[in-house]
Design an enzyme around this catalytic site. Sequence first.
Site, PDB file in Angstrom:
ATOM      1  NE  ARG A 186      -1.236  -5.176   3.878  1.00 20.06           N
ATOM      2  CZ  ARG A 186      -1.041  -4.095   4.595  1.00 20.06           C
ATOM      3  NH1 ARG A 186      -0.457  -3.036   4.053  1.00 20.06           N
ATOM      4  NH2 ARG A 186      -1.405  -4.043   5.864  1.00 20.06           N
TER       5      ARG A 186
ATOM      6  CG  HIS B  25      -5.741  -2.001   7.642  1.00 21.13           C
ATOM      7  ND1 HIS B  25      -4.858  -2.138   6.598  1.00 21.13           N
ATOM      8  CD2 HIS B  25      -5.709  -0.683   7.973  1.00 21.13           C
ATOM      9  CE1 HIS B  25      -4.326  -0.971   6.299  1.00 21.13           C
ATOM     10  NE2 HIS B  25      -4.834  -0.064   7.120  1.00 21.13           N
TER      11      HIS B  25
ATOM     12  CD  GLU C 208       0.425   1.805   8.975  1.00 18.17           C
ATOM     13  OE1 GLU C 208       0.949   2.022   7.883  1.00 18.17           O
ATOM     14  OE2 GLU C 208      -0.375   2.608   9.533  1.00 18.17           O
TER      15      GLU C 208
ATOM     16  CG  ASN D  98       2.475  -0.411   5.840  1.00 18.38           C
ATOM     17  OD1 ASN D  98       2.805  -1.323   5.075  1.00 18.38           O
ATOM     18  ND2 ASN D  98       1.314  -0.407   6.470  1.00 18.38           N
TER      19      ASN D  98
ATOM     20  CE1 TYR E 238       1.706   5.763   2.319  1.00 16.49           C
ATOM     21  CE2 TYR E 238       2.026   4.651   4.418  1.00 16.49           C
ATOM     22  CZ  TYR E 238       1.372   4.755   3.201  1.00 16.49           C
ATOM     23  OH  TYR E 238       0.403   3.847   2.865  1.00 16.49           O
TER      24      TYR E 238
ATOM     25  CD  GLU F 187      -0.416   0.676   4.069  1.00 15.34           C
ATOM     26  OE1 GLU F 187      -0.283   1.910   4.276  1.00 15.34           O
ATOM     27  OE2 GLU F 187      -1.198  -0.034   4.716  1.00 15.34           O
TER      28      GLU F 187
END
Length: 464
Positions: free
Chosen positions: A76, A120, A166, A294, A296, A367
């Site tokens: 990606r 992005h 995002e 994504n 985290y 991600e």
Amino acid sequence: MNNQFPENFVWGAATASYQVEGAVREGGRAPSIWDAMCQTPGKIMNGDTGDVACDHYHRIEEDVKLMKDIGLTAYRFSIAWPRIQPDGQGEANPAGIAFYNRLIDCLLENGIQPWVTLYHWDLPLALQIEHDGWLNRDIVDRFSVYARICFENFGDRVKNWITLNEPWCSAVLGHGCGVHAPGRVSNTEPYIAAHHLILSHAKAVEIYRSEFSGQHGMIGLVNNCDYRYPLTESDADKAAAERSMEFFLAWFADPVWKGDYPAVMRERVGDRLPIFSDEERTMVLGSSDFFGLNHYTTMLASEPNEKPHDASVAGNGGIFDDQHVRLDVDPTWEQTHMGWSIVPEGCRELLKWIDARYGHPIIYITENGCALDEPDHDTGINDTARVDFHDRYLRECRNAIGQGVDLRGYFTWSLMDNFEWSFGYGRRFGLVRIDYETLERTPKLSARWYHDAIALNGESISLK
């Protein structure tokens, strides 16, 4: 028990153009808002810039060989809008088209599927200066022209498209607290920028589906979200956790999957939250072939008795005065170098939350990764903590699949250490270590571990 992931599960790694490419003044590329941000004193740690980054622009073949050696089935990456349209609105730049053609062809020659993100965060600076960027409704048409250029030039080979990465970060970090480009601070602009981001996504998808259906690809949106556990079992804390998720993820996902912003946002934001026209709602609803995520970290949410001392926009997954949620972490949770808690179970619960709220969509984790303190070469390449991180998070991904979630792929962040936005080169997420003086690439222990996990389709992931 079969420990493997589903057949044809996508095993990938991800990067972004400004973070890895460098060559910011080569090949006809013009400045982006991040080039300007890096020239603003005090905005980036150590005054770092993406001028050279990982020099991926000049090292495509070397980097694709690294991907092949790791065993990736997908890569990606994002296209730099100012490399394709230097001013964000003119003719396509032939040198920019040629660069991405080289990258795409090299990937395919090595058996790696390109997953391409159109945006992005590196907006052409001219659009920001001359047209107020994402705050101007005209950005929807400008983005659609750019998207069409990319579909026309790359869509014969690219079958996996992501419109935006995002958009929460573009809206909140870029226009709410100002830590990301374009560095603006406001309690109104994030909602305007978010609205235009969502419409831009939907318009690009409409063009792809109507004009490029013969390319037989898929297209979707990628949102970021942490998971929120309620701090206690009280109804108030449960409501706060849900509200926090809605101000974070549902803000951008509900319009696409349900047709409008969450009711709690309409109630709390009032007339600062834009309204979709009937035509816009029709265009937005259903405008994603998959749910890109994504993820985290995880936090604990509670109903605050009063405004917490730390009410930063960034920390609260939205604008604090609007969502009114206190966030904490369990002191027993381990932390990454970003200060983010390692809570693999939160990943599983978030996947289940998405599955339930949005009607069992196809999900790709686009991600997931961790930054570690790697002060020297030897410490960096022996990244046992990163191996443990990915093993534990992938274990919970497999558990989510076992509980009915339609998760079809996982992309590590990141393929290589890179420019980490406001942290400059002070944070390392990569499977591959970059020596920023020599630009030498060295696969870390985590790269070898990921190779084995891919080769066994996840059978080596722990069962603990």
